[in-house]
Design a protein around this motif. Sequence first.
Motif, short mmCIF file in Angstrom:
data_model
loop_
_atom_site.label_atom_id
_atom_site.label_comp_id
_atom_site.label_asym_id
_atom_site.label_seq_id
_atom_site.Cartn_x
_atom_site.Cartn_y
_atom_site.Cartn_z
N ALA A 17 -0.88 -4.98 9.15
CA ALA A 17 0.35 -4.18 9.13
C ALA A 17 1.53 -5.11 9.41
O ALA A 17 1.40 -6.08 10.17
CB ALA A 17 0.29 -3.08 10.19
N ASN A 45 0.28 -0.44 7.14
CA ASN A 45 1.65 0.04 6.93
C ASN A 45 2.70 -0.98 7.38
O ASN A 45 2.38 -2.12 7.69
CB ASN A 45 1.86 1.39 7.63
CG ASN A 45 1.63 1.28 9.13
OD1 ASN A 45 1.56 0.18 9.68
ND2 ASN A 45 1.49 2.41 9.80
N ASP A 46 3.96 -0.55 7.35
CA ASP A 46 5.10 -1.40 7.72
C ASP A 46 5.15 -2.65 6.85
O ASP A 46 5.56 -3.72 7.29
CB ASP A 46 5.01 -1.77 9.21
CG ASP A 46 6.29 -2.42 9.72
OD1 ASP A 46 7.36 -2.14 9.15
OD2 ASP A 46 6.21 -3.24 10.66
N ALA A 66 3.51 3.42 3.43
CA ALA A 66 3.01 2.10 3.82
C ALA A 66 4.09 1.02 3.86
O ALA A 66 3.83 -0.10 4.28
CB ALA A 66 1.89 1.67 2.88
#
Lengths: 297, 257
Positions: A17, A45-46, A66
């Motif tokens: 992430a 995600n991020d 995401a």
Amino acid sequence: MAASREPLDVAVSRIDAGSTVAAGLALEHSIPFAVGHELLRQGVNDLSVIGPISDLLFDQLIGDGAVSEVRAAWVGNVSAGTGYRFRDAVESGEVTVENHSNFSIALALEAGAMGVPYLPTRSLLGSDIFEQSDQFVETADPFEGEQIALVPAIEPDWAIVHAQRASPHGDVHLWGNTGIVEPAVGAAENVLVTAEEIVDPDVIKSDPSRVAITREQVTSVVECPFGAHPSPVAGHYNRDNEYYLRYNRQTETESGFEDWASKWVYGVADRDEYATLVDADLEITSPTVAAEVQYGQ
Amino acid sequence: MASDRYTDRELMVTTAAREIEDGDTAFVGMRLPLIAFQVAVSTHAPDAMAVYESGVVRDSPADGFIHTMCDLPNLDRAVATTDMIDIMSRLQRGDIDVGFLGGAEVDRYGNLNTTRVNGEGEDIRLPGSGGACDIACMAERTVLLMPHEPRRFAEEVTYVTSPGYADDGNGRNNHPAPGGGPSALVTSKATFGFDERGELYLRSVHPGADVTDVLAAFPWEVRTAEDVGEGVVETTPEPTDEELELVRTFDPDGFWT
């Protein structure tokens, strides 16, 4: 050092992430959708996503939450125009966008690949891509005095490439247009390659001029047939244009996107199961066979 | 539709095709130009070449319909399938004669916006530049294509994605972009040129379109060929039977046209 040959889920689990990820590098050709869907299944995600134009892939990653940042020249659906999940996320402030032109993103990655801090260009000046951004610098060419723009290097954590074939070591044959695959691979810290087939190293070595990526650049290599659907892959399958049109109609609303994802991403365990859902004739009916090439000693 | 023989977009394609001269290297992007190049190279411009930012170089029509520049028929039997740095470098060193651009908004100096527009007080995000900014900055000339809709013609575009001419009357003379700038705007009702100051003027109206009606779509008083000493406003030539047959060969289901 050779790449690690491993299954798709293992390879994707290496992507943390918050990573910066370059993908969709050959433009509408050979887009690594299988990796994108696995990223979503694993809840990575991020992400900061980097690319030239993104034909659906970024829209899908954004739609599922995401992505926090987009650094690209164009995001949408080349068959139908708008990428609704991208549009909504930008308008609501859910993702930030660093606007590029195709050449500026290419040069940023090329600078990274060359190991230099920036590259100059005669593009951009006079546009709001330059004016409304603090990423580029205008300067006078120190030799001739012409005003030029400087594009700073981008060095992504990951570049993701889908290719026709690779050896188990991670040496890769890629043909058809390649867009910005080469600069992105050179600039990235890690490279994940998915290939339609893993072949004996002798096959790769029989035609070294077709090698686009060599093993020391590659972290993971994955055999992943049909890994670019609905985008086309030269020598393997055509573009599934109806899929692009259906996606456009279906994902105008957030709930429509969720329905799409529940079928095509979360409704399948892996790419093999995904392939069973596709009902389209994408076969290449009259392949062009390249003339034989000889090397020798 | 102005004719029962052809659609507005078929006429836009054949009009755009005529903007490619024999021997030109054309920078082709998405949508209608994909068809226009194929018509041009099959008719009056057999020695034209096309380059696409994905890395494709072609000297002939694709054998099969193409939705995008990367569809396999466009890669098959190409002159070369190379990469973006190669194609953009040709553009940057001045080797591209003509490039095609679309837009959500255009102003009187040919500045184009494909990034964001303002609709009823709210920003609407559009896909962005792609290669358009690069083509606009560096091609020897550009041809702009868009539907003839009042909301697309703006005193000032919301965002200059792709620069046209400066608003100081000097065209590209003091402008930082090295290319020649826009040479034509082809809409669904008319074709416009740009005078030496870099300002849009009406060159021809498409068959069945009316000059007053065409000009009423603009928020400023658009000048005509007479006003700028470029002859008279003509009627855009209709597609020939041969051109129409080619358009329908390259786009058999009318997907783009």
